[in-house]
Design an enzyme around this catalytic site. Structure first.
Site, PDB file in Angstrom:
ATOM      1  CB  SER A 184      -1.433 -10.289   1.078  1.00 33.89           C
ATOM      2  OG  SER A 184      -2.768 -10.528   1.470  1.00 33.89           O
ATOM      3  CG  HIS A 235      -1.888  -1.066   1.346  1.00 34.24           C
ATOM      4  ND1 HIS A 235      -1.886  -1.980   2.370  1.00 34.24           N
ATOM      5  CD2 HIS A 235      -2.922  -1.408   0.540  1.00 34.24           C
ATOM      6  CE1 HIS A 235      -2.877  -2.830   2.210  1.00 34.24           C
ATOM      7  NE2 HIS A 235      -3.521  -2.518   1.095  1.00 34.24           N
ATOM      8  CB  VAL A 294       5.593  -4.520  -2.575  1.00 34.12           C
ATOM      9  CG1 VAL A 294       6.758  -4.401  -1.610  1.00 34.12           C
ATOM     10  CG2 VAL A 294       5.412  -3.211  -3.353  1.00 34.12           C
ATOM     11  N   GLY A 309      -2.753  -2.165  -6.848  1.00 33.85           N
ATOM     12  CA  GLY A 309      -1.621  -3.081  -6.945  1.00 33.85           C
ATOM     13  C   GLY A 309      -1.884  -4.181  -7.969  1.00 33.85           C
TER      14      GLY A 309
END
Ligand code: PAF
Length: 281
Positions: free
Chosen positions: A186, A38, A177, A148
């Site tokens: 996650s 994020h 990422v 994402g």
């Protein structure tokens, strides 16, 4: 400190004033429990826009019966700290009653792109995602919105909604990422025990194997998928490989012969946790 707003009317007013001043608005919609993935979206938004808005809302309509809506991790205090450090200007965290009042009756539904992959196993999921994203876009009126690539089908489905409904927002997809050992970031990784986390590495390992096989000349999707499945099933805490697909990156149609740019996607249950990941070939 990032400016926290919980009221739709209030945030609309603030956004309208910023727009009158000619400010560009970047938007990162999330369900909170923020991680480095994020933060990377927030950084992209900050780079491209005058103002960055982050929304935090665990959206009930995108969870199916028996899914993890109730136990989805929530920690607004922690999220506000991360948002502030990341330089977010406004955090919008509405409550459920505001977003879905008792007389709520309108949903956003998309055909074709939502039928396969996660859509097949999570009926109604993308209807919930598109409904809330559509609502959030109407509230925040962003110039650009950042998603994402981890939720790759979501990204493609949202791009299609924006195109189909002639919405004035640029959708920007940002790279996955990963942790140092390959695990895609996650919020749901929080559910994993230490042993399960080791088995969760099977997703990225299988994706890297697919890439390696393709780069060594393999173009038969069935052969690649078979090897990926074998690798994943060697991990003790893997309960189910829900799907492994190799698709065209825009149409999401499965490929007969794999080409550069195709996308490999998978969903795997590690213990009771459903994880997804993907890679570009
Ligand atoms: O990707 C997510 O976190 C959610 O699906 C989104 C886009 C914030 C909608 O609830």
């Amino acid at each position: 400190m990032a400016n926290l707003k919980r009221d739709i009317k209030q945030i609309k007013e603030i956004i309208n004033n910023l727009k009158k001043e000619g400010k560009s608005i970047g938007f990162v919609p999330t369900m909170g429990y923020l991680h480095q993935g994020h933060v990377s979206l927030l950084q992209c938004s900050k780079k491209d826009n005058d103002i960055t808005v982050l929304s935090i809302f665990v959206n009930p309509t995108q969870f199916g019966k028996g899914e993890d809506f109730d136990k989805y991790p929530r920690d607004l205090g922690r999220d506000l700290e991360i948002a502030t450090k990341a330089g977010v200007d406004i955090v919008f965290a509405p409550d459920e009653a505001q977003m879905y009042p008792p007389d709520f009756a309108t949903y956003t539904v998309q055909e074709r792109l939502t039928e396969g992959l996660c859509g097949k196993f999570r009926p109604g999921h993308f209807r919930g995602v598109l409904t809330v994203v559509n609502k959030l876009f109407n509230i925040v009126k962003p110039d650009r919105a950042y998603f994402g690539e981890k939720d790759y089908q979501q990204l493609i489905v949202i791009k299609q909604m924006v195109k189909d409904l002639n919405m004035d927002v640029d959708i920007v997809g940002c790279p996955i990422v990963r942790e140092e050992d390959g695990l895609a970031m996650s919020s749901r990784n929080k559910y994993l025990s230490e042993e399960e986390r080791q088995s969760a590495l099977s997703l990225s390992k299988a994706l890297f194997l697919a890439k390696q096989m393709f780069e060594s000349g393999e173009t038969n999707p069935e052969k690649i998928k078979q090897k990926m499945k074998e690798l994943i099933l060697q991990h003790p805490h893997v309960k189910e490989v829900q799907y492994i697909e190799i698709v065209h990156p825009q149409t999401l149609e499965p490929k007969d012969k794999v080409e550069k740019g195709d996308r490999v996607l998978l969903a795997v249950y590690v213990g009771d946790t459903r994880l997804i990941d993907n890679i570009e070939l």
